[in-house]
Design an enzyme around this catalytic site. Structure first.
Site, mmCIF file in Angstrom:
data_model
loop_
_atom_site.group_PDB
_atom_site.id
_atom_site.type_symbol
_atom_site.label_atom_id
_atom_site.label_comp_id
_atom_site.label_asym_id
_atom_site.label_seq_id
_atom_site.Cartn_x
_atom_site.Cartn_y
_atom_site.Cartn_z
ATOM 1 N N ALA A 83 -18.965 1.100 -5.120
ATOM 2 C CA ALA A 83 -19.514 -0.021 -5.849
ATOM 3 C C ALA A 83 -19.668 0.317 -7.357
ATOM 4 O O ALA A 83 -20.356 -0.510 -8.009
ATOM 5 C CB ALA A 83 -21.233 -0.063 -5.423
ATOM 6 N N ARG A 141 -17.148 -0.784 -9.476
ATOM 7 C CA ARG A 141 -16.517 -1.858 -10.298
ATOM 8 C C ARG A 141 -15.854 -2.863 -9.018
ATOM 9 O O ARG A 141 -16.484 -2.727 -7.744
ATOM 10 C CB ARG A 141 -15.382 -1.298 -11.081
ATOM 11 C CG ARG A 141 -14.425 -0.689 -10.272
ATOM 12 C CD ARG A 141 -13.367 -0.157 -11.219
ATOM 13 N NE ARG A 141 -12.151 0.446 -10.220
ATOM 14 C CZ ARG A 141 -12.030 1.772 -10.194
ATOM 15 N NH1 ARG A 141 -12.727 2.493 -10.955
ATOM 16 N NH2 ARG A 141 -11.089 2.114 -9.514
ATOM 17 N N VAL A 181 -15.653 9.992 -1.203
ATOM 18 C CA VAL A 181 -15.355 9.692 -0.055
ATOM 19 C C VAL A 181 -14.416 10.421 0.796
ATOM 20 O O VAL A 181 -14.368 10.696 1.996
ATOM 21 C CB VAL A 181 -15.416 8.257 0.440
ATOM 22 C CG1 VAL A 181 -16.753 7.329 -0.134
ATOM 23 C CG2 VAL A 181 -14.174 7.593 -0.054
ATOM 24 N N SER A 209 -7.813 -5.769 4.691
ATOM 25 C CA SER A 209 -6.898 -6.432 3.894
ATOM 26 C C SER A 209 -6.025 -7.217 4.406
ATOM 27 O O SER A 209 -5.614 -6.955 5.548
ATOM 28 C CB SER A 209 -6.333 -5.286 3.127
ATOM 29 O OG SER A 209 -5.313 -5.852 2.388
ATOM 30 N N TYR A 247 -1.157 2.036 3.087
ATOM 31 C CA TYR A 247 -2.430 1.383 3.066
ATOM 32 C C TYR A 247 -2.455 0.080 4.407
ATOM 33 O O TYR A 247 -3.469 -0.329 4.784
ATOM 34 C CB TYR A 247 -2.032 0.355 1.583
ATOM 35 C CG TYR A 247 -3.246 -0.504 1.334
ATOM 36 C CD1 TYR A 247 -4.485 0.191 0.585
ATOM 37 C CD2 TYR A 247 -3.297 -1.897 1.231
ATOM 38 C CE1 TYR A 247 -5.404 -0.704 0.288
ATOM 39 C CE2 TYR A 247 -4.147 -2.671 0.887
ATOM 40 C CZ TYR A 247 -5.340 -2.090 0.376
ATOM 41 O OH TYR A 247 -6.349 -2.935 -0.259
HETATM 42 P P1 NAP Z 1 -11.084 -1.412 -7.473
HETATM 43 O O1 NAP Z 1 -11.626 -2.167 -8.757
HETATM 44 O O2 NAP Z 1 -10.168 -0.141 -7.692
HETATM 45 O O3 NAP Z 1 -12.611 -0.524 -6.709
HETATM 46 C C1 NAP Z 1 -12.540 0.584 -6.035
HETATM 47 C C2 NAP Z 1 -13.548 1.183 -5.750
HETATM 48 O O4 NAP Z 1 -13.418 2.129 -4.850
HETATM 49 C C3 NAP Z 1 -14.159 1.829 -7.053
HETATM 50 O O5 NAP Z 1 -15.553 1.705 -7.012
HETATM 51 C C4 NAP Z 1 -13.933 3.428 -6.986
HETATM 52 O O6 NAP Z 1 -14.858 4.188 -7.616
HETATM 53 C C5 NAP Z 1 -14.090 3.444 -5.345
HETATM 54 N N1 NAP Z 1 -13.235 4.822 -5.056
HETATM 55 C C6 NAP Z 1 -11.875 4.977 -5.019
HETATM 56 N N2 NAP Z 1 -11.858 6.243 -4.420
HETATM 57 C C7 NAP Z 1 -12.882 6.641 -4.092
HETATM 58 C C8 NAP Z 1 -13.156 7.891 -3.491
HETATM 59 N N3 NAP Z 1 -12.333 8.969 -3.330
HETATM 60 N N4 NAP Z 1 -14.619 8.181 -3.443
HETATM 61 C C9 NAP Z 1 -15.614 7.347 -3.735
HETATM 62 N N5 NAP Z 1 -15.114 6.024 -4.210
HETATM 63 C C10 NAP Z 1 -13.924 5.551 -4.463
HETATM 64 O O7 NAP Z 1 -10.795 -2.211 -6.141
HETATM 65 P P2 NAP Z 1 -11.473 -3.545 -5.432
HETATM 66 O O8 NAP Z 1 -10.020 -4.381 -5.551
HETATM 67 O O9 NAP Z 1 -12.601 -3.839 -5.953
HETATM 68 O O10 NAP Z 1 -11.109 -2.841 -4.044
HETATM 69 C C11 NAP Z 1 -12.156 -2.730 -3.104
HETATM 70 C C12 NAP Z 1 -11.962 -2.732 -1.811
HETATM 71 O O11 NAP Z 1 -11.241 -4.108 -1.400
HETATM 72 C C13 NAP Z 1 -10.651 -1.699 -1.258
HETATM 73 O O12 NAP Z 1 -11.015 -1.145 -0.056
HETATM 74 C C14 NAP Z 1 -9.564 -2.423 -1.276
HETATM 75 O O13 NAP Z 1 -8.572 -1.723 -0.507
HETATM 76 C C15 NAP Z 1 -10.262 -3.775 -0.852
HETATM 77 N N6 NAP Z 1 -8.971 -4.812 -1.158
HETATM 78 C C16 NAP Z 1 -8.683 -5.056 -2.105
HETATM 79 C C17 NAP Z 1 -7.779 -6.042 -2.588
HETATM 80 C C18 NAP Z 1 -7.407 -6.744 -4.114
HETATM 81 O O14 NAP Z 1 -6.510 -7.529 -4.191
HETATM 82 N N7 NAP Z 1 -8.159 -6.054 -4.968
HETATM 83 C C19 NAP Z 1 -7.012 -6.796 -1.576
HETATM 84 C C20 NAP Z 1 -7.551 -6.363 -0.244
HETATM 85 C C21 NAP Z 1 -8.266 -5.472 -0.080
HETATM 86 P P3 NAP Z 1 -14.622 5.206 -8.576
HETATM 87 O O15 NAP Z 1 -13.075 5.208 -9.159
HETATM 88 O O16 NAP Z 1 -15.559 5.195 -9.518
HETATM 89 O O17 NAP Z 1 -14.700 6.651 -7.723
#
Ligand code: NAP
Length: 248
Positions: free
Chosen positions: A15, A17, A65, A143, A156
């Protein structure tokens, strides 16, 4: 005396970003107390501050996590502190892209652990307090890669397809307890996760998306907030694509 409904508690991972931060803002705007989880306290506090400024209730828990014991303990503590846990959004995720022939075991395991195994642990832990209240909403962020696969993303895609299986099975096992489970499958969304993709990949992604653009994180958050709301009571075991038509 009219009975007041207790405030529902929603825990959202990832949460700090992107999609998770937008989902937290929207769920808080529905009147829920949101618990924001990620590894970075500063960005989480900034998101919490914007929610409080808008009159919402938010608190922060720093947790990796990938540390599955710490994740389970944190969820138990949240449920104990608030006396309930109603909504769980498993959104934390990361990519480690490589072609299958070059992908290392470590790249595969890391992505499975953060994207899939953490969601399994979080769901298993959250289900106990949800079952006690005979109410729960679980939303797993999958995704399009988990639905149709994607070049360079065997790790992934496997994790995100796994989340769909996890979601559907929870939906079946928990339906009689008043708990629903659904997945959201975003397409290409404008966040930190996609910002560094090569321009030719971005152009390709737009070309195969009927709406011919990347989605905004708040457009995915709107679907998450709907599935977290009382309006989705009769929806379970579904995968809601928020992908500009990419996988229709
Ligand atoms: P993002 O901006 O990179 O955000 C990822 C979030 O996950 C951040 O808050 C990060 O927080 C957290 N995170 C990563 N590793 C973590 C860990 N080990 N422990 C706790 N928190 C962790 O990505 P997003 O695009 O918003 O992605 C959110 C979700 O949507 C993900 O599951 C991603 O796979 C999915 N998704 C994204 C897209 C896309 O195109 N962007 C498409 C399909 C699915 P910290 O770094 O602060 O820990």
């Amino acid at each position: 005396m009219p009975q007041t409904t207790p405030t529902r508690i929603a825990l959202i991972t990832g949460a700090s970003r992107g999609i998770g931060a937008c989902a937290a803002r929207r769920i808080a705007a529905q009147g829920r107390q949101v618990v924001l989880v990620s590894r970075s306290e500063g960005p989480l506090e900034e998101v919490a501050a914007t929610i409080r400024n808008d009159g919402g209730l938010a608190c922060v828990r720093c947790c990796d996590v990938n540390d599955h014991l710490a994740l389970a303990r944190m969820i138990e503590e949240v449920a104990e502190e608030f006396g309930r846990l109603d909504i769980l959004v498993n959104n934390a995720g990361l990519t480690r892209d490589n072609l299958l022939l070059r992908m290392t075991d470590d790249e595969f395991d890391q992505v499975i652990h953060v994207n899939l195994r953490s969601a399994f642990v979080a769901c298993r832990t959250a289900l106990r307090p949800m079952m006690r209240n005979r109410f729960g909403r679980i939303i797993n962020i999958s995704s399009v890669a988990g639905v149709v696969g994607n070049y360079g993303q065997t790790n992934y895609s496997s994790a995100k397809a796994g989340l769909i299986g996890l979601t559907k099975t929870i939906a079946k096992e928990m339906a009689s307890k008043g708990i629903t489970a659904n997945a959201v499958a975003p397409g290409f969304i404008d966040t930190a996760m996609t910002v560094n993709l090569p321009q030719q990949v971005k152009d390709w992604a737009k070309s195969v998306t009927p709406l011919k653009r990347f989605g905004q994180p708040d457009e995915v958050a709107a679907a998450i907030a709907f599935l977290a709301s009382d309006d989705s009571a009769y929806i379970t075991g579904q995968v809601l694509a928020v992908d500009g038509g990419m996988t229709m």
